[in-house]
Design a protein around this motif. Structure first.
Motif, PDB file in Angstrom:
ATOM      1  N   TRP A   1      -5.939  -6.412  -6.160  1.00 48.06           N
ATOM      2  CA  TRP A   1      -5.957  -6.057  -4.562  1.00 48.06           C
ATOM      3  C   TRP A   1      -4.976  -6.997  -3.868  1.00 48.06           C
ATOM      4  O   TRP A   1      -4.010  -6.442  -2.880  1.00 48.06           O
ATOM      5  N   PHE A   2      -4.651  -8.153  -4.269  1.00 53.96           N
ATOM      6  CA  PHE A   2      -3.578  -9.068  -3.980  1.00 53.96           C
ATOM      7  C   PHE A   2      -2.198  -8.470  -4.172  1.00 53.96           C
ATOM      8  O   PHE A   2      -1.219  -8.477  -3.253  1.00 53.96           O
ATOM      9  N   LEU A   3      -1.923  -8.027  -5.311  1.00 55.35           N
ATOM     10  CA  LEU A   3      -0.701  -7.287  -5.695  1.00 55.35           C
ATOM     11  C   LEU A   3      -0.480  -5.924  -4.906  1.00 55.35           C
ATOM     12  O   LEU A   3       0.659  -5.868  -4.506  1.00 55.35           O
ATOM     13  N   GLY A   4      -1.567  -5.357  -4.318  1.00 58.27           N
ATOM     14  CA  GLY A   4      -1.426  -4.165  -3.872  1.00 58.27           C
ATOM     15  C   GLY A   4      -0.959  -4.531  -2.177  1.00 58.27           C
ATOM     16  O   GLY A   4      -0.071  -3.679  -1.769  1.00 58.27           O
ATOM     17  N   THR A   5      -1.511  -5.673  -1.961  1.00 60.20           N
ATOM     18  CA  THR A   5      -1.316  -6.072  -0.439  1.00 60.20           C
ATOM     19  C   THR A   5       0.225  -6.494  -0.702  1.00 60.20           C
ATOM     20  O   THR A   5       0.866  -6.344   0.619  1.00 60.20           O
ATOM     21  N   LEU A   6       0.668  -7.343  -1.363  1.00 62.77           N
ATOM     22  CA  LEU A   6       1.987  -7.800  -1.642  1.00 62.77           C
ATOM     23  C   LEU A   6       2.923  -6.550  -1.533  1.00 62.77           C
ATOM     24  O   LEU A   6       3.988  -6.835  -0.865  1.00 62.77           O
ATOM     25  N   VAL A   7       2.725  -5.675  -2.241  1.00 62.71           N
ATOM     26  CA  VAL A   7       3.489  -4.579  -2.380  1.00 62.71           C
ATOM     27  C   VAL A   7       3.517  -3.734  -0.850  1.00 62.71           C
ATOM     28  O   VAL A   7       4.869  -3.263  -0.506  1.00 62.71           O
ATOM     29  N   ASP A   8       2.367  -3.640  -0.399  1.00 61.87           N
ATOM     30  CA  ASP A   8       2.205  -2.884   1.106  1.00 61.87           C
ATOM     31  C   ASP A   8       3.111  -3.707   1.993  1.00 61.87           C
ATOM     32  O   ASP A   8       3.838  -3.318   2.880  1.00 61.87           O
ATOM     33  N   ARG A   9       3.027  -5.021   1.991  1.00 58.33           N
ATOM     34  CA  ARG A   9       3.471  -5.765   3.212  1.00 58.33           C
ATOM     35  C   ARG A   9       5.284  -5.875   2.904  1.00 58.33           C
ATOM     36  O   ARG A   9       5.786  -6.069   3.767  1.00 58.33           O
ATOM     37  N   GLN A  10       5.569  -6.115   1.899  1.00 57.43           N
ATOM     38  CA  GLN A  10       6.948  -6.110   1.573  1.00 57.43           C
ATOM     39  C   GLN A  10       7.737  -4.693   1.257  1.00 57.43           C
ATOM     40  O   GLN A  10       8.863  -4.808   1.110  1.00 57.43           O
ATOM     41  N   ASN A  11       6.937  -3.699   1.596  1.00 61.19           N
ATOM     42  CA  ASN A  11       7.657  -2.525   1.310  1.00 61.19           C
ATOM     43  C   ASN A  11       8.306  -2.281   0.243  1.00 61.19           C
ATOM     44  O   ASN A  11       9.697  -1.723   0.228  1.00 61.19           O
ATOM     45  N   MET A  12       7.998  -2.698  -0.977  1.00 58.08           N
ATOM     46  CA  MET A  12       8.517  -2.587  -2.370  1.00 58.08           C
ATOM     47  C   MET A  12       8.668  -1.272  -2.850  1.00 58.08           C
ATOM     48  O   MET A  12       7.565  -0.532  -2.714  1.00 58.08           O
ATOM     49  N   SER A  13       9.643  -0.632  -3.831  1.00 57.29           N
ATOM     50  CA  SER A  13       9.767   0.297  -4.127  1.00 57.29           C
ATOM     51  C   SER A  13      10.100   0.111  -5.901  1.00 57.29           C
ATOM     52  O   SER A  13      10.980  -0.590  -5.979  1.00 57.29           O
TER      53      SER A  13
ATOM     54  N   ALA B   1      11.930   1.962  -8.952  1.00 62.54           N
ATOM     55  CA  ALA B   1      12.254   3.452  -9.339  1.00 62.54           C
ATOM     56  C   ALA B   1      12.085   4.612  -8.451  1.00 62.54           C
ATOM     57  O   ALA B   1      11.748   5.439  -8.991  1.00 62.54           O
ATOM     58  N   GLY B   2      12.145   4.220  -7.017  1.00 72.11           N
ATOM     59  CA  GLY B   2      12.263   5.493  -6.221  1.00 72.11           C
ATOM     60  C   GLY B   2      10.509   5.805  -6.015  1.00 72.11           C
ATOM     61  O   GLY B   2      10.495   6.776  -5.192  1.00 72.11           O
ATOM     62  N   LEU B   3       9.558   5.132  -6.272  1.00 69.99           N
ATOM     63  CA  LEU B   3       8.283   5.590  -6.091  1.00 69.99           C
ATOM     64  C   LEU B   3       7.964   5.046  -4.701  1.00 69.99           C
ATOM     65  O   LEU B   3       8.287   4.035  -4.156  1.00 69.99           O
ATOM     66  N   ASP B   4       6.880   5.810  -4.182  1.00 70.76           N
ATOM     67  CA  ASP B   4       6.545   5.551  -2.771  1.00 70.76           C
ATOM     68  C   ASP B   4       5.659   4.173  -2.538  1.00 70.76           C
ATOM     69  O   ASP B   4       4.789   4.073  -3.510  1.00 70.76           O
ATOM     70  N   PRO B   5       5.951   3.227  -1.978  1.00 70.81           N
ATOM     71  CA  PRO B   5       5.571   1.807  -1.757  1.00 70.81           C
ATOM     72  C   PRO B   5       4.043   2.162  -1.473  1.00 70.81           C
ATOM     73  O   PRO B   5       3.106   1.376  -1.958  1.00 70.81           O
ATOM     74  N   ASP B   6       3.777   3.034  -0.583  1.00 73.97           N
ATOM     75  CA  ASP B   6       2.113   3.237  -0.118  1.00 73.97           C
ATOM     76  C   ASP B   6       1.471   3.661  -1.244  1.00 73.97           C
ATOM     77  O   ASP B   6       0.292   3.172  -1.500  1.00 73.97           O
ATOM     78  N   ALA B   7       1.928   4.238  -2.127  1.00 73.13           N
ATOM     79  CA  ALA B   7       1.330   4.861  -3.149  1.00 73.13           C
ATOM     80  C   ALA B   7       1.114   4.120  -4.470  1.00 73.13           C
ATOM     81  O   ALA B   7      -0.130   3.852  -5.025  1.00 73.13           O
ATOM     82  N   MET B   8       2.016   2.873  -4.429  1.00 71.34           N
ATOM     83  CA  MET B   8       2.026   1.933  -5.399  1.00 71.34           C
ATOM     84  C   MET B   8       0.796   0.723  -5.026  1.00 71.34           C
ATOM     85  O   MET B   8       0.109   0.250  -5.769  1.00 71.34           O
ATOM     86  N   ALA B   9       0.884   0.643  -3.680  1.00 76.18           N
ATOM     87  CA  ALA B   9      -0.048  -0.312  -3.049  1.00 76.18           C
ATOM     88  C   ALA B   9      -1.402   0.235  -3.375  1.00 76.18           C
ATOM     89  O   ALA B   9      -2.347  -0.512  -3.754  1.00 76.18           O
ATOM     90  N   THR B  10      -1.729   1.516  -2.833  1.00 74.11           N
ATOM     91  CA  THR B  10      -3.022   2.139  -3.102  1.00 74.11           C
ATOM     92  C   THR B  10      -3.520   2.214  -4.510  1.00 74.11           C
ATOM     93  O   THR B  10      -4.620   1.976  -4.702  1.00 74.11           O
TER      94      THR B  10
ATOM     95  N   GLY C   1      -7.091   0.706  -8.733  1.00 72.88           N
ATOM     96  CA  GLY C   1      -7.073   0.132 -10.147  1.00 72.88           C
ATOM     97  C   GLY C   1      -7.947  -1.106 -10.128  1.00 72.88           C
ATOM     98  O   GLY C   1      -8.780  -1.326 -10.992  1.00 72.88           O
ATOM     99  N   GLY C   2      -7.530  -2.117  -9.192  1.00 76.04           N
ATOM    100  CA  GLY C   2      -8.447  -3.337  -9.416  1.00 76.04           C
ATOM    101  C   GLY C   2      -9.900  -3.163  -8.988  1.00 76.04           C
ATOM    102  O   GLY C   2     -10.926  -3.621  -9.653  1.00 76.04           O
ATOM    103  N   VAL C   3     -10.403  -2.083  -7.868  1.00 77.65           N
ATOM    104  CA  VAL C   3     -11.816  -1.905  -7.974  1.00 77.65           C
ATOM    105  C   VAL C   3     -12.273  -1.159  -9.012  1.00 77.65           C
ATOM    106  O   VAL C   3     -13.302  -1.635  -9.610  1.00 77.65           O
ATOM    107  N   VAL C   4     -11.367  -0.393  -9.744  1.00 72.95           N
ATOM    108  CA  VAL C   4     -12.131   0.500 -10.891  1.00 72.95           C
ATOM    109  C   VAL C   4     -12.473  -0.419 -12.076  1.00 72.95           C
ATOM    110  O   VAL C   4     -13.361  -0.726 -12.737  1.00 72.95           O
TER     111      VAL C   4
END
Length: 182
Positions: free
Chosen positions: A26-38, A40-49, A54-57
């Motif tokens: 969850w922390f890593l997803g939030t980190l990716v979302d706030r810094q708008n990281m990408s 290899a061209g992947l959507d940052p929102d998709a990576m964060a989600t 994955g953390g919940v599962v």
């Protein structure tokens, strides 16, 4: 006996691990979302989600494995069916994670994962499914029925029971009536 405390320890460790894995992802997803990281061209929102999902599962998976270990500790019986498969899969996951962790994180994380792996295996192995049956070596010190297949063991046990019954009746193994002495 050591079975119940080990199963209880496994339950606690797996629930704590479930919480830790869930919070880390969850922390890593939030980190990716706030810094708008990408990456290899992947959507940052998709990576964060996907990281949060994955953390919940994985958190729920490890919590369910902890529930399986808790049921083993409370019932003081070997897990069966779905719960046994779940604990075996948790052992496999910990072994694989341990192998990958050595190079990525270090020996401390590897040691932790191997301890959890060993505890899960100990929980699975200390409960013998056939506690009343003879093992690979019988009480007389020789090989018993436990080393053969279940059908062969049953047939060998039936043959032994028939032989013992004939000996008690005085009937020779070849069949027929027992000789009468005047």
């Amino acid at each position: 006996m050591v079975r119940r405390p080990v199963a209880g320890i496994v339950a606690v460790v797996l629930v704590v691990e479930a919480f830790g894995i869930g919070m880390l992802n969850w922390f890593l997803g939030t980190l990716v979302d706030r810094q708008n990281m990408s990456l290899a061209g992947l959507d940052p929102d998709a990576m964060a989600t996907s990281s949060k999902v994955g953390g919940v599962v994985f958190g729920l998976y490890f919590a369910l494995c902890g529930l399986a270990a808790l049921l083993v500790a409370v019932r003081d019986r070997s897990p069966s069916g779905f719960w046994r498969i779940l604990l075996i899969s948790a052992a496999v996951v910990h072994a694989l994670l341990g192998a990958f962790t050595v190079g990525l994180v270090g020996w401390g994380a590897f040691a932790f994962l191997m301890v959890v792996f060993g505890l899960i295996l100990l929980t699975l192995m200390t409960y013998d499914r056939h506690e009343g049956q003879a093992g690979p070596w019988s009480a007389q010190g020789g090989p018993g029925d436990g080393g053969s297949a279940p059908g062969e063991a049953r047939e060998a046990g039936e043959a032994r029971d028939a032989r013992e019954a004939m000996e008690q009746e005085g009937t020779p193994e070849g069949g027929g009536p027992a000789p009468v002495t005047p």
